[in-house]
Design a protein around this motif. Structure first.
Motif, PDB file in Angstrom:
ATOM      1  N   SER A 212       0.830  -1.203   0.000  1.00 14.40           N
ATOM      2  CA  SER A 212       0.000   0.000   0.000  1.00 14.40           C
ATOM      3  C   SER A 212       0.868   1.258   0.000  1.00 14.40           C
ATOM      4  O   SER A 212       0.420   2.333  -0.344  1.00 14.40           O
ATOM      5  CB  SER A 212      -0.902   0.009   1.229  1.00 14.40           C
ATOM      6  OG  SER A 212      -0.112  -0.099   2.397  1.00 14.40           O
ATOM      7  N   GLY A 213       2.123   1.102   0.430  1.00 12.17           N
ATOM      8  CA  GLY A 213       2.993   2.275   0.447  1.00 12.17           C
ATOM      9  C   GLY A 213       4.434   1.844   0.575  1.00 12.17           C
ATOM     10  O   GLY A 213       4.739   0.656   0.558  1.00 12.17           O
ATOM     11  N   GLY A 214       5.296   2.820   0.726  1.00 12.32           N
ATOM     12  CA  GLY A 214       6.703   2.500   0.854  1.00 12.32           C
ATOM     13  C   GLY A 214       7.444   2.787  -0.427  1.00 12.32           C
ATOM     14  O   GLY A 214       6.946   3.507  -1.282  1.00 12.32           O
ATOM     15  N   PHE A 215       8.570   2.203  -0.581  1.00 14.15           N
ATOM     16  CA  PHE A 215       9.585   2.505  -1.593  1.00 14.15           C
ATOM     17  C   PHE A 215      10.170   3.883  -1.279  1.00 14.15           C
ATOM     18  O   PHE A 215       9.453   4.811  -0.907  1.00 14.15           O
ATOM     19  CB  PHE A 215       9.058   2.475  -3.040  1.00 14.15           C
ATOM     20  CG  PHE A 215       8.785   1.102  -3.561  1.00 14.15           C
ATOM     21  CD1 PHE A 215       9.769   0.132  -3.575  1.00 14.15           C
ATOM     22  CD2 PHE A 215       7.522   0.759  -4.049  1.00 14.15           C
ATOM     23  CE1 PHE A 215       9.513  -1.142  -4.059  1.00 14.15           C
ATOM     24  CE2 PHE A 215       7.263  -0.512  -4.526  1.00 14.15           C
ATOM     25  CZ  PHE A 215       8.266  -1.468  -4.524  1.00 14.15           C
ATOM     26  N   PHE A 216      11.446   3.965  -1.420  1.00 12.87           N
ATOM     27  CA  PHE A 216      12.106   5.238  -1.185  1.00 12.87           C
ATOM     28  C   PHE A 216      12.020   6.110  -2.440  1.00 12.87           C
ATOM     29  O   PHE A 216      12.219   5.621  -3.546  1.00 12.87           O
ATOM     30  CB  PHE A 216      13.587   5.023  -0.882  1.00 12.87           C
ATOM     31  CG  PHE A 216      13.852   4.510   0.508  1.00 12.87           C
ATOM     32  CD1 PHE A 216      13.599   5.314   1.607  1.00 12.87           C
ATOM     33  CD2 PHE A 216      14.366   3.245   0.717  1.00 12.87           C
ATOM     34  CE1 PHE A 216      13.850   4.854   2.889  1.00 12.87           C
ATOM     35  CE2 PHE A 216      14.626   2.780   1.994  1.00 12.87           C
ATOM     36  CZ  PHE A 216      14.366   3.579   3.090  1.00 12.87           C
ATOM     37  N   ALA A 217      11.735   7.387  -2.214  1.00  9.77           N
ATOM     38  CA  ALA A 217      11.955   8.341  -3.300  1.00  9.77           C
ATOM     39  C   ALA A 217      13.468   8.378  -3.507  1.00  9.77           C
ATOM     40  O   ALA A 217      14.235   8.270  -2.546  1.00  9.77           O
ATOM     41  CB  ALA A 217      11.450   9.715  -2.896  1.00  9.77           C
ATOM     42  N   THR A 218      13.906   8.466  -4.739  1.00  8.43           N
ATOM     43  CA  THR A 218      15.347   8.396  -4.981  1.00  8.43           C
ATOM     44  C   THR A 218      15.768   9.293  -6.131  1.00  8.43           C
ATOM     45  O   THR A 218      14.984   9.550  -7.051  1.00  8.43           O
ATOM     46  CB  THR A 218      15.777   6.933  -5.266  1.00  8.43           C
ATOM     47  OG1 THR A 218      17.194   6.879  -5.454  1.00  8.43           O
ATOM     48  CG2 THR A 218      15.110   6.368  -6.510  1.00  8.43           C
ATOM     49  N   SER A 219      17.004   9.774  -6.042  1.00 10.83           N
ATOM     50  CA  SER A 219      17.617  10.490  -7.173  1.00 10.83           C
ATOM     51  C   SER A 219      18.971   9.869  -7.446  1.00 10.83           C
ATOM     52  O   SER A 219      19.690   9.512  -6.508  1.00 10.83           O
ATOM     53  CB  SER A 219      17.805  11.970  -6.843  1.00 10.83           C
ATOM     54  OG  SER A 219      16.554  12.584  -6.659  1.00 10.83           O
ATOM     55  N   LYS A 220      19.287   9.692  -8.716  1.00 11.51           N
ATOM     56  CA  LYS A 220      20.594   9.187  -9.118  1.00 11.51           C
ATOM     57  C   LYS A 220      21.354  10.367  -9.722  1.00 11.51           C
ATOM     58  O   LYS A 220      20.825  11.029 -10.628  1.00 11.51           O
ATOM     59  CB  LYS A 220      20.461   8.070 -10.164  1.00 11.51           C
ATOM     60  CG  LYS A 220      19.305   7.086  -9.912  1.00 11.51           C
ATOM     61  CD  LYS A 220      19.493   6.243  -8.681  1.00 11.51           C
ATOM     62  CE  LYS A 220      18.333   5.261  -8.511  1.00 11.51           C
ATOM     63  NZ  LYS A 220      18.367   4.526  -7.235  1.00 11.51           N
ATOM     64  N   LEU A 221      22.560  10.631  -9.218  1.00  9.33           N
ATOM     65  CA  LEU A 221      23.303  11.809  -9.680  1.00  9.33           C
ATOM     66  C   LEU A 221      24.678  11.437 -10.222  1.00  9.33           C
ATOM     67  O   LEU A 221      25.383  10.609  -9.626  1.00  9.33           O
ATOM     68  CB  LEU A 221      23.499  12.796  -8.521  1.00  9.33           C
ATOM     69  CG  LEU A 221      22.245  13.452  -7.946  1.00  9.33           C
ATOM     70  CD1 LEU A 221      21.713  12.664  -6.767  1.00  9.33           C
ATOM     71  CD2 LEU A 221      22.535  14.875  -7.532  1.00  9.33           C
ATOM     72  N   ALA A 328      12.896   8.494  -8.867  1.00 10.29           N
ATOM     73  CA  ALA A 328      11.625   7.828  -8.554  1.00 10.29           C
ATOM     74  C   ALA A 328      11.085   8.444  -7.284  1.00 10.29           C
ATOM     75  O   ALA A 328      11.823   9.064  -6.513  1.00 10.29           O
ATOM     76  CB  ALA A 328      11.818   6.333  -8.368  1.00 10.29           C
ATOM     77  N   THR A 329       9.787   8.279  -7.075  1.00 14.65           N
ATOM     78  CA  THR A 329       9.186   8.854  -5.883  1.00 14.65           C
ATOM     79  C   THR A 329       8.744   7.738  -4.941  1.00 14.65           C
ATOM     80  O   THR A 329       9.056   6.569  -5.172  1.00 14.65           O
ATOM     81  CB  THR A 329       8.029   9.807  -6.294  1.00 14.65           C
ATOM     82  OG1 THR A 329       7.536  10.431  -5.126  1.00 14.65           O
ATOM     83  CG2 THR A 329       6.909   9.070  -7.005  1.00 14.65           C
ATOM     84  N   SER A 330       8.059   8.080  -3.864  1.00 13.01           N
ATOM     85  CA  SER A 330       7.558   7.036  -2.965  1.00 13.01           C
ATOM     86  C   SER A 330       6.221   6.523  -3.512  1.00 13.01           C
ATOM     87  O   SER A 330       5.615   7.153  -4.374  1.00 13.01           O
ATOM     88  CB  SER A 330       7.423   7.573  -1.547  1.00 13.01           C
ATOM     89  OG  SER A 330       6.716   8.786  -1.557  1.00 13.01           O
ATOM     90  N   LEU A 331       5.794   5.380  -2.989  1.00  9.54           N
ATOM     91  CA  LEU A 331       4.632   4.705  -3.586  1.00  9.54           C
ATOM     92  C   LEU A 331       3.308   5.313  -3.131  1.00  9.54           C
ATOM     93  O   LEU A 331       3.033   5.420  -1.945  1.00  9.54           O
ATOM     94  CB  LEU A 331       4.671   3.210  -3.226  1.00  9.54           C
ATOM     95  CG  LEU A 331       3.526   2.345  -3.759  1.00  9.54           C
ATOM     96  CD1 LEU A 331       3.511   2.336  -5.287  1.00  9.54           C
ATOM     97  CD2 LEU A 331       3.630   0.921  -3.229  1.00  9.54           C
ATOM     98  N   MET A 332       2.487   5.676  -4.116  1.00 10.06           N
ATOM     99  CA  MET A 332       1.169   6.232  -3.840  1.00 10.06           C
ATOM    100  C   MET A 332       0.129   5.228  -4.337  1.00 10.06           C
ATOM    101  O   MET A 332       0.127   4.885  -5.513  1.00 10.06           O
ATOM    102  CB  MET A 332       1.045   7.548  -4.617  1.00 10.06           C
ATOM    103  CG  MET A 332      -0.061   8.449  -4.159  1.00 10.06           C
ATOM    104  SD  MET A 332      -0.109   9.898  -5.243  1.00 10.06           S
ATOM    105  CE  MET A 332       0.865  11.036  -4.320  1.00 10.06           C
ATOM    106  N   THR A 333      -0.707   4.729  -3.439  1.00  7.77           N
ATOM    107  CA  THR A 333      -1.734   3.765  -3.845  1.00  7.77           C
ATOM    108  C   THR A 333      -3.080   4.253  -3.318  1.00  7.77           C
ATOM    109  O   THR A 333      -3.154   5.297  -2.678  1.00  7.77           O
ATOM    110  CB  THR A 333      -1.469   2.372  -3.232  1.00  7.77           C
ATOM    111  OG1 THR A 333      -1.553   2.488  -1.800  1.00  7.77           O
ATOM    112  CG2 THR A 333      -0.100   1.838  -3.630  1.00  7.77           C
ATOM    113  N   THR A 334      -4.148   3.481  -3.584  1.00 12.74           N
ATOM    114  CA  THR A 334      -5.454   3.837  -3.018  1.00 12.74           C
ATOM    115  C   THR A 334      -6.001   2.633  -2.258  1.00 12.74           C
ATOM    116  O   THR A 334      -5.688   1.487  -2.595  1.00 12.74           O
ATOM    117  CB  THR A 334      -6.471   4.222  -4.121  1.00 12.74           C
ATOM    118  OG1 THR A 334      -6.711   3.060  -4.928  1.00 12.74           O
ATOM    119  CG2 THR A 334      -5.950   5.350  -4.990  1.00 12.74           C
TER     120      THR A 334
END
Ligand SMILES: [Zn+2]
Length: 425
Positions: A212-221, A328-334
């Motif tokens: 339902s949620g989780g995953f890290f928002a991430t940036s690769k630089l 990527a962003t964090s997980l958005m669900t309903t």
């Protein structure tokens, strides 16, 4: 051939020809060709991808891959149609009023040299990677095959279904690069349901995970410092060391403060610098990633990284460049999406154990598509279909296709019955 056998065979074919992010030309061709045969409308190239939103794509690598694909029999006409951009989207309309349901399947491989151990299933069964240094070590071969099997099933069962379908075969998930340009193109703006899944992760064979949620928002630089060359013995004072600036930046990044706003990570995975022992180093490249429990936490880290790079460059009088090559962003669900997945899981015999997750570590760029879809009013959630693994991205990764793909296939079919079935039971 029955649908399970076909999916396993297809997965094995993909497994033997792994292609890394933005180079999936052989894979894209097989997918597009199969979808067409199955009666789906097929979009490729710039119809799928918004070139402006593309991250981390190496044109040289792309050219090489297109040549390789041509040598493997991918028609020139198809390669031309791609405009150099991989990714395929299939759409199918039942002709009956009903919801529009989208799924995302990723297609790229990992830079891992596959094990040649005789007990490793792909070696035993003769479908080991034919491309040195590249391997489907994350199971995206299984994802792609799962997507194609769903396409076949939807076509064969269209009389029991209503509404329409969008199957997104996404390039470049590794490095979180491929979802944003598909989202930007608007492919999920008008869908009623959006789903994506991944094999393994936290779920073993016989288990299915509903997230339902989780995953890290991430940036690769990618960060580049450019210094000034000089003879290191005769005139050291005339040089400006990119290496020193980079090392100093790395050490400061390790000291970025934690934040009370959420969990965070920083990984400085690679630093290359210098030309030779007696030359002041002119070039340095740092490849790093930040992760945050929320978009804000990730931004906090990225801002700190920016300040540090600027400061180090100033201290050592070098130039610098910061490039975002993945996001990527964090997980958005309903809640409705989560409930649908839970109900579906209970209908599939192969999944004796249904697990739920509201915090998932790691990152997934399907989150970018989820955000876009959910913000436009869609329902959806993320699922993990269990496989026994000792860890993704390793030379001995395997997904036991014969045992684990059939329940995953049934799961997707049952999910579609829930969302688009005329008889919902
Ligand atoms: Zn993966």
């Amino acid at each position: 051939m029955n649908i399970f056998e076909e999916a396993i065979q297809t997965r094995r074919k993909f497994h033997s020809r792994p292609e890394e992010g933005w180079t999936e030309f052989e894979t894209s061709y097989l997918v597009a060709d199969r979808l067409k045969t199955l009666g789906w409308k097929v979009a490729v190239g710039l119809d799928v991808i918004d070139a402006e939103a593309v991250l981390g794509r190496d044109p040289e690598l792309v050219q090489k891959a297109m040549k390789r694909a041509a040598s493997q029999g991918v028609p020139a006409e198809f390669l031309e149609r791609t405009n150099g951009y991989t990714g395929v989207i299939g759409t199918f309309d039942t002709g009956r009023k009903g919801p529009k349901t989208a799924f995302r399947f990723d297609m790229d491989c990992v830079q891992v040299q596959e094990s040649n151990d005789e007990n490793h299933l792909p070696v035993k069964e003769g479908f080991v990677s034919q491309i040195p240094g590249l391997m489907h070590a994350c199971g995206h071969d299984g994802h792609t095959a799962l997507g194609l099997s769903l396409a076949r099933w939807i076509g064969e069962n269209k009389d029991e279904l209503c509404g329409s379908f969008v199957l997104i075969f996404q390039p470049a998930e590794e490095g979180t690069r491929g979802a944003a340009p598909i989202a930007a193109k608007g492919w999920v703006d008008d869908v009623d349901y959006f789903f994506a899944g991944h094999c393994g992760m936290y779920c073993q064979k016989g288990e299915i995970g509903i997230c339902s949620g989780g995953f890290f928002a991430t940036s690769k630089l990618d960060i580049r410092f450019t210094g000034v060359p000089s003879h290191a013995g005769a005139f050291p004072e005339r040089g400006r060391s990119a290496l020193s600036a980079a090392c100093s930046a790395v050490m400061m990044m390790q000291g970025i403060s934690r934040t009370s706003q959420g969990d965070s990570r920083i990984s400085i995975g690679k630093l290359t610098a210098g030309e030779g022992r007696n030359v002041t180093p002119v070039h340095a490249l740092i490849q790093l990633e930040t992760r945050g429990e929320t978009e804000e936490v990730n931004e906090f880290l990225v801002n700190n990284v920016r300040n540090i790079v600027k400061g180090a460059a100033e201290a050592y009088e070098t130039k610098y460049e910061i490039k975002i090559v993945g996001h990527a962003t964090s997980l958005m669900t309903t809640p409705k999406g989560v409930e649908l997945l839970k109900k579906t899981a209970s209908l599939v015999e192969g999944y004796g154990k249904v697990r739920t997750f509201d915090r998932v570590g790691g990152s997934e760029d399907a989150t970018v598509l989820f955000k876009r879809a959910v913000e436009h009013g869609a329902d959806g959630a993320f699922f993990m279909w269990g496989v026994n693994n000792q860890g993704h991205h390793k030379p001995d990764f395997d997904l036991q296709d014969v045992e684990t793909m059939p329940p995953a296939i049934l799961f997707c079919q049952n999910l579609v019955k829930q969302t688009n079935g005329i008889n919902k039971n």
